[in-house]
Motif scaffolding. Structure first.
Motif, PDB file in Angstrom:
ATOM      1  N   GLY A 284       5.306   9.294 -11.460  1.00  0.00           N
ATOM      2  CA  GLY A 284       4.869   8.453 -12.680  1.00  0.00           C
ATOM      3  C   GLY A 284       3.748   7.462 -12.091  1.00  0.00           C
ATOM      4  N   ASN A 285       3.257   6.481 -12.991  1.00  0.00           N
ATOM      5  CA  ASN A 285       2.059   5.690 -12.483  1.00  0.00           C
ATOM      6  C   ASN A 285       2.385   4.772 -11.472  1.00  0.00           C
ATOM      7  OD1 ASN A 285       0.499   7.007 -14.462  1.00  0.00           O
ATOM      8  ND2 ASN A 285       1.146   5.930 -16.139  1.00  0.00           N
ATOM      9  N   ASN A 286       3.709   4.285 -11.425  1.00  0.00           N
ATOM     10  CA  ASN A 286       4.209   2.950 -10.709  1.00  0.00           C
ATOM     11  C   ASN A 286       5.024   3.195  -9.609  1.00  0.00           C
ATOM     12  OD1 ASN A 286       2.647   1.329 -12.708  1.00  0.00           O
ATOM     13  ND2 ASN A 286       4.458   1.413 -13.958  1.00  0.00           N
ATOM     14  N   ILE A 287       5.527   4.492  -9.454  1.00  0.00           N
ATOM     15  CA  ILE A 287       6.662   4.621  -8.323  1.00  0.00           C
ATOM     16  C   ILE A 287       5.784   6.153  -7.537  1.00  0.00           C
ATOM     17  CG2 ILE A 287       8.849   5.790  -7.797  1.00  0.00           C
ATOM     18  CD1 ILE A 287       9.726   4.592 -10.471  1.00  0.00           C
ATOM     19  N   GLU A 288       6.039   5.877  -6.231  1.00  0.00           N
ATOM     20  CA  GLU A 288       5.846   6.908  -5.128  1.00  0.00           C
ATOM     21  C   GLU A 288       6.938   6.904  -4.124  1.00  0.00           C
ATOM     22  OE1 GLU A 288       1.505   7.611  -3.805  1.00  0.00           O
ATOM     23  OE2 GLU A 288       1.191   5.367  -4.577  1.00  0.00           O
ATOM     24  N   LEU A 289       7.126   8.176  -3.636  1.00  0.00           N
ATOM     25  CA  LEU A 289       8.117   8.432  -2.806  1.00  0.00           C
ATOM     26  C   LEU A 289       7.547   9.267  -1.517  1.00  0.00           C
ATOM     27  CD1 LEU A 289      11.209   8.235  -2.201  1.00  0.00           C
ATOM     28  CD2 LEU A 289      11.231  10.614  -3.322  1.00  0.00           C
ATOM     29  N   GLY A 290       7.859   8.579  -0.394  1.00  0.00           N
ATOM     30  CA  GLY A 290       7.748   9.419   1.008  1.00  0.00           C
ATOM     31  C   GLY A 290       9.199   9.656   1.287  1.00  0.00           C
ATOM     32  N   HIS A 291       9.330  10.747   2.208  1.00  0.00           N
ATOM     33  CA  HIS A 291      10.398  11.265   2.858  1.00  0.00           C
ATOM     34  C   HIS A 291      10.230  11.907   4.109  1.00  0.00           C
ATOM     35  CE1 HIS A 291       9.545  15.318   1.429  1.00  0.00           C
ATOM     36  NE2 HIS A 291      10.286  15.666   2.245  1.00  0.00           N
TER      37      HIS A 291
END
Length: 400
Positions: A284-291
């Motif tokens: 989405g526009n406001n959430i980013e996820l690194g793993h």
């Protein structure tokens, strides 16, 4: 002061280097991190098992790299460049006694000398084509050092690179003479797979060159690496598989990266593997996820019949409140068995941070954080004290 004097000396030397053709301006680039914090178990904010549970809110030192790059010659598609870098480190708990300044890069790179204008001929001390997982601060493929080679040779669908790099390690702690080691590094990158995907493969052969009257009992080592890169409209993913024997096998479970090989004859029958998957996606526009997910295993290390293994997972989600303010979480956990000793632990960090623009990799980033470490199990308490506890602090990270 030593750092400033060294930087000035290198800069003056580069600026005063005159050649017949017009040279390019001096380029300055680098990286830094640092901050301050308090912990109820370590005085300053803790730094514990960063490669396994993640680095956010889990670093207690000041570190910086200061690169100076200068084009020495550029004419008729031929260029010669000198690349140099100083690295500075300072522990948070110490003053003058706990600091270091080192020259970590000093090399010449020449391009355009052959019909294939992409080919680069280089020699000197260099960070050579390093590959890392940033959120756990670990280079899984890094044979950097003093050496030379030819890289980016167009061959078929990809590019071939070849390098020889010195890897002499101080063996005094093992009660034996130093071994003159050399790494033969061969890699082939940019192999097209499917849409927005490519493959890089490489072989590293680390051998010891015997001196007169010297006998090396430890076998030479081989490490094979394959990296599958996949890009999406919303991010990227990278999968790494590494296979190794002898001394390189031990590095699979100890977060080694390809150089600094300890030549132990007890590892002659050792074999190992490492599998890593990591990446960043926008949800989405406001959430980013690194793993980062990592599994490694090795057998017959140090001449034992036991099997070593390590498994770790780190995730770093962030919510962007505005273009310049965001909340970042990082959760990490690991479990391992090394030399028949079991360890496991976890970390939780929450940070409020400010950046100049939106994006997972946006830097500089200034953070206020709170971290909870849970040293769940450690069979070797003489090696690592119980690190369970809370840290709070402020930190900055930047690259340019």
């Amino acid at each position: 002061m030593r750092l400033l004097l060294l930087a000035n000396t290198i800069a003056i030397a580069l600026l005063s280097f005159n050649v017949m053709a017009e040279a390019s301006p001096l380029e300055f680039h680098g990286y830094m991190r640092g901050g301050v914090g308090l912990s109820n178990n370590a005085g300053s904010n803790s730094k514990w098992e960063v490669n396994k549970v993640g680095r956010l809110g889990n670093e207690n030192d000041l570190y910086g790299e200061f690169g100076l790059k200068k084009g020495l010659y550029s004419d008729d598609k031929v260029s010669f460049v000198v690349d140099s870098m100083l690295a500075y480190w300072e522990g948070q708990d110490s003053n003058a006694s706990d600091k270091s300044v080192n020259v970590v890069q000093l090399n010449i790179q020449a391009q355009g000398l052959f019909d294939d204008k992409d080919i680069v001929l280089w020699a000197g001390d260099r960070y050579y084509q390093r590959h890392d997982v940033h959120i756990v601060d670990n280079y899984f493929w890094d044979v950097s050092g003093i050496g030379g080679g030819v890289e980016h040779i167009n061959m078929g669908p990809g590019k071939l690179s070849f390098a020889l790099i010195q890897d002499t390690v101080d063996e005094s702690s093992n009660d034996q003479d130093d071994v003159t080691g050399v790494i033969v590094d061969i890699r082939y990158a940019g192999i097209p797979m499917w849409e927005n995907a490519d493959l890089e493969v490489g072989l590293d052969y680390n051998y010891g060159n015997e001196r007169d009257g010297q006998t090396i009992d430890a076998d030479d080592s081989i490490m094979l690496t394959a990296i599958l890169n996949q890009t999406f409209d919303i991010g990227f993913n990278q999968t790494i598989i590494q296979l190794a024997n002898s001394g390189y096998a031990e590095q699979m479970t100890t977060y080694g990266y390809g150089n600094g090989l300890v030549r132990n004859a007890a590892n002659n029958d050792a074999t190992g593997l490492r599998i890593i998957n990591w990446g960043v996606v926008s949800l989405g526009n406001n959430i980013e996820l690194g793993h980062s997910v990592r599994y490694a295993a090795a057998t017959n290390v140090s001449g034992t019949d036991t099997d070593d293994s390590t498994f770790s997972v780190v995730i770093r989600p962030m919510y962007k409140w505005t273009k310049r303010m965001r909340t970042v979480l990082e959760l990490g956990t690991f479990t391992e068995t090394i030399n028949d000793l079991d360890s496991s632990g976890s970390k939780f960090t929450i940070a409020q941070s400010w950046v100049p623009q939106s994006g997972f990799w946006a830097r500089p980033e200034i953070r206020i954080f709170a971290t909870y470490l849970d040293d769940v199990k450690n069979d070797d308490r003489n090696k690592t004290l119980d690190m369970t506890g809370l840290s709070i602090g402020m930190q900055v990270e930047a690259w340019w």
